[in-house]
Structures are given as C-alpha cells and as structure tokens.
Enzyme design. Structure first.
Site, PDB file in Angstrom:
ATOM      1  N   LYS A  32       0.838  -1.212   0.000  1.00 14.81           N
ATOM      2  CA  LYS A  32       0.000   0.000   0.000  1.00 14.81           C
ATOM      3  C   LYS A  32       0.869   1.257   0.000  1.00 14.81           C
ATOM      4  O   LYS A  32       0.687   2.152  -0.817  1.00 14.81           O
ATOM      5  CB  LYS A  32      -0.914   0.049   1.238  1.00 14.81           C
ATOM      6  CG  LYS A  32      -1.859  -1.116   1.373  1.00 14.81           C
ATOM      7  CD  LYS A  32      -2.683  -1.015   2.627  1.00 14.81           C
ATOM      8  CE  LYS A  32      -1.910  -1.048   3.927  1.00 14.81           C
ATOM      9  NZ  LYS A  32      -1.207  -2.313   4.241  1.00 14.81           N
ATOM     10  N   GLY A  33       1.794   1.285   0.960  1.00 15.71           N
ATOM     11  CA  GLY A  33       2.658   2.457   1.089  1.00 15.71           C
ATOM     12  C   GLY A  33       3.460   2.703  -0.180  1.00 15.71           C
ATOM     13  O   GLY A  33       3.615   3.854  -0.621  1.00 15.71           O
ATOM     14  N   ARG A  62       9.146   3.656  13.227  1.00 15.94           N
ATOM     15  CA  ARG A  62      10.222   2.828  12.661  1.00 15.94           C
ATOM     16  C   ARG A  62      11.414   3.733  12.383  1.00 15.94           C
ATOM     17  O   ARG A  62      11.273   4.964  12.362  1.00 15.94           O
ATOM     18  CB  ARG A  62       9.746   2.179  11.351  1.00 15.94           C
ATOM     19  CG  ARG A  62       8.680   1.136  11.574  1.00 15.94           C
ATOM     20  CD  ARG A  62       8.128   0.603  10.262  1.00 15.94           C
ATOM     21  NE  ARG A  62       6.995  -0.283  10.490  1.00 15.94           N
ATOM     22  CZ  ARG A  62       5.960  -0.401   9.673  1.00 15.94           C
ATOM     23  NH1 ARG A  62       5.900   0.303   8.557  1.00 15.94           N
ATOM     24  NH2 ARG A  62       4.980  -1.233   9.941  1.00 15.94           N
ATOM     25  N   ARG A  94      10.945  -6.516   4.209  1.00 15.27           N
ATOM     26  CA  ARG A  94      10.937  -5.100   4.610  1.00 15.27           C
ATOM     27  C   ARG A  94      11.777  -4.892   5.859  1.00 15.27           C
ATOM     28  O   ARG A  94      12.369  -3.822   6.059  1.00 15.27           O
ATOM     29  CB  ARG A  94       9.477  -4.649   4.841  1.00 15.27           C
ATOM     30  CG  ARG A  94       9.342  -3.147   5.011  1.00 15.27           C
ATOM     31  CD  ARG A  94       7.895  -2.698   5.010  1.00 15.27           C
ATOM     32  NE  ARG A  94       7.191  -3.160   6.210  1.00 15.27           N
ATOM     33  CZ  ARG A  94       5.886  -2.983   6.423  1.00 15.27           C
ATOM     34  NH1 ARG A  94       5.148  -2.383   5.493  1.00 15.27           N
ATOM     35  NH2 ARG A  94       5.325  -3.412   7.518  1.00 15.27           N
ATOM     36  N   ARG A 139       0.746  -9.951  12.331  1.00 18.15           N
ATOM     37  CA  ARG A 139       0.288  -9.306  11.090  1.00 18.15           C
ATOM     38  C   ARG A 139      -0.172 -10.349  10.064  1.00 18.15           C
ATOM     39  O   ARG A 139      -1.118 -10.120   9.329  1.00 18.15           O
ATOM     40  CB  ARG A 139       1.398  -8.402  10.528  1.00 18.15           C
ATOM     41  CG  ARG A 139       1.485  -7.101  11.311  1.00 18.15           C
ATOM     42  CD  ARG A 139       2.682  -6.244  10.999  1.00 18.15           C
ATOM     43  NE  ARG A 139       2.693  -5.089  11.892  1.00 18.15           N
ATOM     44  CZ  ARG A 139       2.533  -3.826  11.529  1.00 18.15           C
ATOM     45  NH1 ARG A 139       2.389  -3.522  10.267  1.00 18.15           N
ATOM     46  NH2 ARG A 139       2.521  -2.849  12.404  1.00 18.15           N
TER      47      ARG A 139
HETATM   48  P1  ADP Z   1       2.320  -1.889   3.239  1.00 19.24           P
HETATM   49  O1  ADP Z   1       2.344  -0.408   3.201  1.00 19.24           O
HETATM   50  O2  ADP Z   1       1.103  -2.442   2.592  1.00 19.24           O
HETATM   51  O3  ADP Z   1       2.515  -2.453   4.605  1.00 19.24           O
HETATM   52  P2  ADP Z   1       4.842  -1.679   1.804  1.00 19.24           P
HETATM   53  O4  ADP Z   1       4.499  -0.674   0.766  1.00 19.24           O
HETATM   54  O5  ADP Z   1       5.671  -1.228   2.955  1.00 19.24           O
HETATM   55  O6  ADP Z   1       3.517  -2.424   2.364  1.00 19.24           O
HETATM   56  O7  ADP Z   1       5.548  -2.886   1.065  1.00 19.24           O
HETATM   57  C1  ADP Z   1       6.112  -3.976   1.787  1.00 19.24           C
HETATM   58  C2  ADP Z   1       7.380  -4.434   1.080  1.00 19.24           C
HETATM   59  O8  ADP Z   1       7.045  -5.035  -0.164  1.00 19.24           O
HETATM   60  C3  ADP Z   1       8.324  -3.290   0.761  1.00 19.24           C
HETATM   61  O9  ADP Z   1       9.634  -3.717   1.024  1.00 19.24           O
HETATM   62  C4  ADP Z   1       8.121  -3.015  -0.725  1.00 19.24           C
HETATM   63  O10 ADP Z   1       9.265  -2.530  -1.339  1.00 19.24           O
HETATM   64  C5  ADP Z   1       7.727  -4.402  -1.254  1.00 19.24           C
HETATM   65  N1  ADP Z   1       6.801  -4.388  -2.404  1.00 19.24           N
HETATM   66  C6  ADP Z   1       5.729  -3.583  -2.587  1.00 19.24           C
HETATM   67  N2  ADP Z   1       5.096  -3.923  -3.749  1.00 19.24           N
HETATM   68  C7  ADP Z   1       5.790  -4.954  -4.298  1.00 19.24           C
HETATM   69  C8  ADP Z   1       5.648  -5.740  -5.496  1.00 19.24           C
HETATM   70  N3  ADP Z   1       4.645  -5.535  -6.359  1.00 19.24           N
HETATM   71  N4  ADP Z   1       6.536  -6.720  -5.726  1.00 19.24           N
HETATM   72  C9  ADP Z   1       7.531  -6.944  -4.849  1.00 19.24           C
HETATM   73  N5  ADP Z   1       7.742  -6.239  -3.712  1.00 19.24           N
HETATM   74  C10 ADP Z   1       6.874  -5.259  -3.427  1.00 19.24           C
HETATM   75  P1  5GP Z   2       1.696   0.040   9.970  1.00 18.42           P
HETATM   76  O1  5GP Z   2       1.942  -0.184  11.418  1.00 18.42           O
HETATM   77  O2  5GP Z   2       2.273  -1.076   9.115  1.00 18.42           O
HETATM   78  O3  5GP Z   2       2.110   1.412   9.506  1.00 18.42           O
HETATM   79  O4  5GP Z   2       0.119  -0.026   9.728  1.00 18.42           O
HETATM   80  C1  5GP Z   2      -0.614  -1.119  10.191  1.00 18.42           C
HETATM   81  C2  5GP Z   2      -2.020  -1.056   9.690  1.00 18.42           C
HETATM   82  O5  5GP Z   2      -2.686   0.073  10.231  1.00 18.42           O
HETATM   83  C3  5GP Z   2      -2.152  -0.951   8.178  1.00 18.42           C
HETATM   84  O6  5GP Z   2      -3.139  -1.888   7.773  1.00 18.42           O
HETATM   85  C4  5GP Z   2      -2.694   0.436   7.947  1.00 18.42           C
HETATM   86  O7  5GP Z   2      -3.542   0.494   6.819  1.00 18.42           O
HETATM   87  C5  5GP Z   2      -3.464   0.665   9.226  1.00 18.42           C
HETATM   88  N1  5GP Z   2      -3.658   2.086   9.506  1.00 18.42           N
HETATM   89  C6  5GP Z   2      -2.778   3.104   9.343  1.00 18.42           C
HETATM   90  N2  5GP Z   2      -3.346   4.265   9.696  1.00 18.42           N
HETATM   91  C7  5GP Z   2      -4.607   3.971  10.073  1.00 18.42           C
HETATM   92  C8  5GP Z   2      -5.703   4.764  10.532  1.00 18.42           C
HETATM   93  O8  5GP Z   2      -5.661   5.991  10.637  1.00 18.42           O
HETATM   94  N3  5GP Z   2      -6.851   4.112  10.818  1.00 18.42           N
HETATM   95  C9  5GP Z   2      -6.980   2.762  10.707  1.00 18.42           C
HETATM   96  N4  5GP Z   2      -8.171   2.237  10.997  1.00 18.42           N
HETATM   97  N5  5GP Z   2      -5.979   1.985  10.279  1.00 18.42           N
HETATM   98  C10 5GP Z   2      -4.798   2.595   9.975  1.00 18.42           C
END
Ligand code: ADP
Ligand code: 5GP
Length: 394
Positions: free
Chosen positions: A149-150, A176, A269, A280
């Site tokens: 997502k990020g 982090r 990651r 998770r």
């Molecule tokens: P989220 O925000 O959903 O927790 P991240 O954007 O931090 O996930 O992505 C998690 C890891 O996966 C990161 O290290 C990122 O670089 C990697 N990643 C994201 N999309 C892909 C993809 N399509 N293929 C391989 N690695 C990916």
């Molecule tokens: P992370 O700790 O990896 O940043 O996020 C963990 C989860 O919390 C992810 O699924 C993300 O979408 C969710 N999250 C981040 N911000 C919010 C928020 O403001 N509200 C809710 N409900 N979930 C959030």
C-alpha cells in the site's frame, strides 16, 4: 457584483430568527426548536476566542442537557443566525466573518448523529463546516500489512504531487527507523489518543495489530483544504467506519498475489520483529477473507508486478472520477437567503456589503459531520432594500 433578487425570493415566507445577546456572559446566542428540544448555540464571549457552546433544553423534562459535541467547533464573537434545515441539522451563519468560514452546520439528527448517540449513550450534536463548491472524492486504500500500500501511495504522490495528498494518521505504535513524526504518522500515546477520540477529533479509529490507529478530522481537512485529493491508508475496520460515515470516498483493497509472497515481502521489509510478523500474518488472513466476502470495498486490486498494479490503480481512480455524478442531492428546501451577514473583505473572497444578500443553494450537499459539508453554491445578490434580517428558507 451580484444579480437582482428574483421576485420569488422577496415574496417567500420568511422565518425570523431569534438572536439574543446574553449580557451576563457577553455573548450572542440563538435557540432553534427541533421536536421536543431546543438547541441553544452560544457564541464566544467578546474578547475571547473559545469555541461555540451548545446546550439543549428538553421541553418534556424541563431540564438542560449538555450534549457530547463532535467535530471541529466554530469560533466566533460577532453573533450568528440559525435555522433548522431538513429536520436534521441547524444552519449557522456567522456574522462578521470571512466567506470561507461563515457557513456551519450543527447536525442534530442526521444518520451520523443517530449512530453516535448509540455509541456514546448521550445526546450528541456534530459540527461541520460548510464549503463552497466541490472537492474531489477521497481515496481509501486498505490491504494486509506488507502488501505494498505504502509503495503504491508513494508512487502516486511522487508522480502527481499537486493532485494527491496523504492523510497523516495518528498511531500509538513506536516510529520505525526511517519514519518521522507528522510525515508518516502523528506518533502519540494511548491516553492522549483516547482523550482525543472522546473529544470527537477522529473520523475513524481502530485497534490494529495491538496498537491504536486513527484518522483525525484535521488530517483529512488539511489535504482537502489544499485542494488535493486525499488518500487514506487505513485498515479494514477503518474502511468500514468511513463507509458508514458521511464521507463520500472510493474504497480500494490491495491483495497479495499469494500468502507466501505477502510473508516474503513483510519479512524482506525488515521493520517488524518475529512476534509482530506472526500477528500481522494472522490478521492478514482475516482481512483478506473479509475484503473478498462482505467488505466495504468498491475494487480489489492484486499487487503482483508493481508497475502493472500501479497502472491499474491510476486507471481505476480516473474511471471512478468520471463515473461519479458531481452532485448528490439531499435537501428539499434548497435555497437559503442570508441577509444580515457582513463579510470581511479579502481579495480571495467575495465581498458582501451590508445591503447585499447571499443566496445559498444547498441542493447538492455532500459529506457532513464530522468533517466538512461540501457542494454549497454561494451567490451574492443585490438587495432592493426590502428584505428581512436573518435567514430565509425559500
Ligand atoms: P504496506 O504499506 O502495505 O505495509 P509496503 O508498501 O511497505 O507495504 O511494502 C512492503 C514491502 O514489499 C516493501 O519492502 C516493498 O518494497 C515491497 N513491495 C511492494 N510492492 C511490491 C511488489 N509488487 N513486488 C515486490 N515487492 C513489493
Ligand atoms: P503500519 O503499522 O504497518 O504502519 O500499519 C498497520 C495497519 O494500520 C495498516 O493496515 C494500515 O492500513 C493501518 N492504519 C494506518 N493508519 C490507520 C488509521 O488511521 N486508521 C486505521 N483504521 N488503520 C490505519
């Protein structure tokens, strides 16, 4: 400037408003009846800038009720007018204020307020600021931790920095290594965040992987006020809450190509300890099941090959914008005439002199408390001198 006042406006029935000055506390107040209750809205005391106060008088028990007040409250010292609209909200028009801060809604019986009454077990009212014109729909993105997502959001923000803005959530989890406060999250502690939730500052919040996360009203408004399209990265529970609110958004769930690949990405990651990774992954199973069955999402998108997924995301957002009608009509009596408001002149705002009238068209309202009520069309019209003071519902 302005147009001539149409005949039907001047001849329409007009509700005169009770605007009283309470000399004891040196503030203006209005009272508006709705059902068996009278809603008293009191402006700030002169010289002060405390928020507007709301109390309710119950005509049956003959007693005062102090309600739970949600949303950002208006601050004003110059008096206001009030009128009940649509049998569920009170339109408040502030005097002596800038045009982008003069229209407010106090929701007293909207679906959102009814829902919050059940949550809080008290009387609830909710403020929402009125905004002229339309703003693009927010985009809610959900998906299991590590799905990307990020990464996708960052690409969108990098390619279109003036189009999209990120809603910075609050969280009680520790930052982090590469995260900074106010950019990735507003890092806070549980006691403060729980108090802010009770104070009605959050659009939604949820307990995720053992920590509190939430989207503040302010976080979304900072983005939309800068005329950018707001992106929210929130979990499935948060998406469900936003879906149930008055926010009109597009909901996208990002899926991994497989569970094994999700685990690989999460581990690669390198931001979580083993216990968090396990938690998770357990939650990911439930989130995937929920999103695929009865989740609140409009679209599911598989993030297999990153560039391919990113292209699909852009197409999807663009097509949703085209498919969405600009207006969603909610109001029956949709024309409001305001005549006792003096607006401060500012080069960015329309000037409305004291002999002029403001015609508000609220037939196309979108959104609402907690947050902003959008889609108000504001049109200054010149008065021919014979108009009443206050607000007229046409
Ligand atoms: P989220 O925000 O959903 O927790 P991240 O954007 O931090 O996930 O992505 C998690 C890891 O996966 C990161 O290290 C990122 O670089 C990697 N990643 C994201 N999309 C892909 C993809 N399509 N293929 C391989 N690695 C990916
Ligand atoms: P992370 O700790 O990896 O940043 O996020 C963990 C989860 O919390 C992810 O699924 C993300 O979408 C969710 N999250 C981040 N911000 C919010 C928020 O403001 N509200 C809710 N409900 N979930 C959030």
């Amino acid at each position: 400037m302005g147009e001539e006042v149409p005949e039907y406006i001047l001849n329409s029935s007009v509700e005169k408003l009770s605007v009283a000055y309470d000399s004891e506390s040196a503030a203006y107040q209005t009272s508006t009846n709705f059902g068996n209750k009278m809603y008293v809205v009191k402006g700030s005391e002169y010289g002060g800038n405390s928020p507007t106060n709301v109390k309710i008088f119950d005509n049956i028990t003959r007693s005062w009720i102090i309600p739970t007040v949600l949303g950002m409250k208006p601050i004003h010292v110059g008096g206001h007018s009030a009128v009940l609209l649509n049998k569920d909200r009170i339109l408040i028009v502030k005097r002596d204020s800038e045009l982008d801060d003069c229209i407010w809604f106090l929701e007293v019986d909207t679906p959102f307020v009814k829902e919050q009454k059940k949550v809080f077990g008290t009387e609830v009212v909710a403020w929402s600021k009125g905004v002229a014109g339309n703003a693009p729909k927010p985009i809610v993105i959900s998906g299991p931790s590590g799905v990307g997502k990020g990464t996708l959001i960052n690409k969108l923000m990098k390619e279109f920095p003036s189009t999209y803005g990120f809603s910075v959530s609050h969280t009680t989890r520790a930052p982090r290594e590469k995260e900074s406060d106010g950019v990735h999250y507003h890092f806070t502690d549980r006691i403060t965040m729980e108090q802010d939730i009770r104070d009605g500052k959050f659009l939604e919040f949820a307990s995720v992987h053992g920590n509190l996360y939430g989207t503040s009203i302010e976080a979304v408004e900072v983005v939309t006020d800068s005329r950018k399209r707001c992106i929210l990265d929130i979990d499935v529970q948060g998406a469900r809450s936003v879906r149930a609110s008055s926010i009109d958004a597009i909901f996208i769930f990002i899926c991994p190509p497989s569970f094994e690949e999700l685990e690989k990405r999460l581990r690669a990651r390198g931001t979580e300890v083993e216990e968090q990774i396990q938690k998770r992954l357990r939650n990911a199973k439930a989130e995937l099941d929920e999103a695929k069955s009865h989740g609140p999402f409009d679209h599911l998108l598989v993030n297999d090959e990153l560039e391919f997924c990113y292209d699909n995301l852009k197409k999807l957002i663009a097509s949703d914008e085209l498919a969405t009608p600009l207006h969603r009509s909610t109001m029956k009596n949709s024309k409001i005439l305001v005549s006792d408001v003096e607006f401060k002149t500012d080069k960015t705002f329309l000037h409305c002199g004291d002999k002029d009238l403001l015609l508000l068209d609220i037939s196309s309202l979108k959104g609402g408390a907690p947050g902003r009520t959008r889609g108000i069309n504001v049109c200054p019209v010149e008065s021919s001198g014979g108009c009443v003071n206050g607000i007229a519902q046409l």
